[in-house]
Design a protein around this motif. Sequence first.
Motif, PDB file in Angstrom:
ATOM      1  N   UNK A  55       0.836  -1.205   0.000  1.00 15.13           N
ATOM      2  CA  UNK A  55       0.000   0.000   0.000  1.00 15.13           C
ATOM      3  C   UNK A  55       0.867   1.250   0.000  1.00 15.13           C
ATOM      4  N   UNK A  56       1.922   1.262   0.793  1.00 14.83           N
ATOM      5  CA  UNK A  56       2.830   2.410   0.806  1.00 14.83           C
ATOM      6  C   UNK A  56       3.417   2.649  -0.584  1.00 14.83           C
ATOM      7  N   UNK A  57       3.788   1.574  -1.251  1.00 15.92           N
ATOM      8  CA  UNK A  57       4.349   1.713  -2.601  1.00 15.92           C
ATOM      9  C   UNK A  57       3.311   2.230  -3.585  1.00 15.92           C
ATOM     10  N   UNK A  58       2.119   1.653  -3.525  1.00 18.76           N
ATOM     11  CA  UNK A  58       1.081   1.973  -4.500  1.00 18.76           C
ATOM     12  C   UNK A  58       0.489   3.363  -4.284  1.00 18.76           C
ATOM     13  N   UNK A  59       0.269   3.749  -3.026  1.00 19.82           N
ATOM     14  CA  UNK A  59      -0.486   4.969  -2.739  1.00 19.82           C
ATOM     15  C   UNK A  59       0.378   6.167  -2.340  1.00 19.82           C
ATOM     16  N   UNK A  95       4.579   6.063  -2.695  1.00 13.13           N
ATOM     17  CA  UNK A  95       5.832   6.077  -3.457  1.00 13.13           C
ATOM     18  C   UNK A  95       5.594   6.348  -4.939  1.00 13.13           C
ATOM     19  N   UNK A  96       4.711   5.558  -5.551  1.00  5.81           N
ATOM     20  CA  UNK A  96       4.485   5.687  -6.994  1.00  5.81           C
ATOM     21  C   UNK A  96       3.902   7.043  -7.388  1.00  5.81           C
ATOM     22  N   UNK A  97       2.797   7.509  -6.765  1.00  7.19           N
ATOM     23  CA  UNK A  97       2.264   8.812  -7.178  1.00  7.19           C
ATOM     24  C   UNK A  97       3.176   9.992  -6.833  1.00  7.19           C
ATOM     25  N   UNK A  99      14.712   9.870  -7.139  1.00  7.23           N
ATOM     26  CA  UNK A  99      14.473   8.424  -7.119  1.00  7.23           C
ATOM     27  C   UNK A  99      14.052   8.071  -5.698  1.00  7.23           C
ATOM     28  N   UNK A 100      13.156   7.111  -5.599  1.00  7.54           N
ATOM     29  CA  UNK A 100      12.642   6.707  -4.288  1.00  7.54           C
ATOM     30  C   UNK A 100      12.722   5.187  -4.190  1.00  7.54           C
ATOM     31  N   UNK A 101      13.347   4.714  -3.150  1.00  3.07           N
ATOM     32  CA  UNK A 101      13.438   3.270  -2.941  1.00  3.07           C
ATOM     33  C   UNK A 101      12.090   2.734  -2.476  1.00  3.07           C
TER      34      UNK A 101
END
Length: 324
Positions: A113-117, A119-121, A139-141
């Motif tokens: 969820x952290x990645x999808x909601x 990190x990605x946006x 860039x974000x890990x």
Amino acid sequence: MPNLYKRPGSDVWHFSFTVDGKRKRKSSGTTDKRLAEDIAIKHEARVRRAVVHGTEAVLTFAEALDLYVTDGKSTRFTVPLFDYFEKWKVKDITGPEIRKAAKIIYPDASPATWNRQVITPMRAIVNHAAEAKRLSKISVTRFKEETKRRPAGNSDWLKAFCKAAKKLNMPETAAIARFMFETATRVSEACRLTWDDVDLQHGVAFLAKTKTEPRKVFLTRAMVIDLANIRSLHPTLVFAAANRSTIKKRIDKVIKEAGLTRLTSHELGRHGFATEMIRRNGVDVATTADHGGWKSRRLLMETYVEGDADREVIDRVFGKKNNV
């Protein structure tokens, strides 16, 4: 000091000033002169700061988000991000800060969820502004996600399902199950399929509206027979269902009758297709992605893997048991 003025026929104050030899003009958006003066002074100071220190010194996240949305990008998940980063300068938004924000905004969420909601946006919004303003991108890990093995459709499951569906006099449900499994079609895409999109003589169907791009899918001999047998059920829609909820009810009914492990349409369809292609038959990722309409081969690599599309691979993988 900015010069305030009104345009003919308007009560709204406008202002102008010169910075680095360039004349700037802008509306204050207000009819209150004192407020307009404050807005003008603040804007002039901001422009001067940008000239001296660069655009990155003044660009805010709110402005970056506005650029992103104005360019027609998705606003999904952006409200919580705006609430958190509204007053931040873009130059201060770093990878570690975004990762920190993810845990604060969604304290009980999973890494996925952290990645999808977040990190990605966030990466998309900041880098979109960076490209527009010729700034450095970030860039974000991503957070490490725990891979969960989901159940997937297979030929034996499909065979039992189709047998039960036909016993219940539901040939259209048997057909859509096979179609999703053999073509990686999403249930919403299958619902939209019309007879004008299908060429039984040549064994192909055309998916005009998909999540990514329109694509052609190849039909096995068994699939052609199933479709021919339901040709008279509906004059327009191939599977005689206008929405996914109808399909879900039909599939659940057949699963219950057959005593099968319950699968969602995704597990039966796209997940089953990829599993059958890659894990069970050793088809390469590129070919699987081409046939299944995956835009991201990385997703397939991460999920299923520890050329150009052609009919041969579909017949080889899915056409082996035409009596299903």
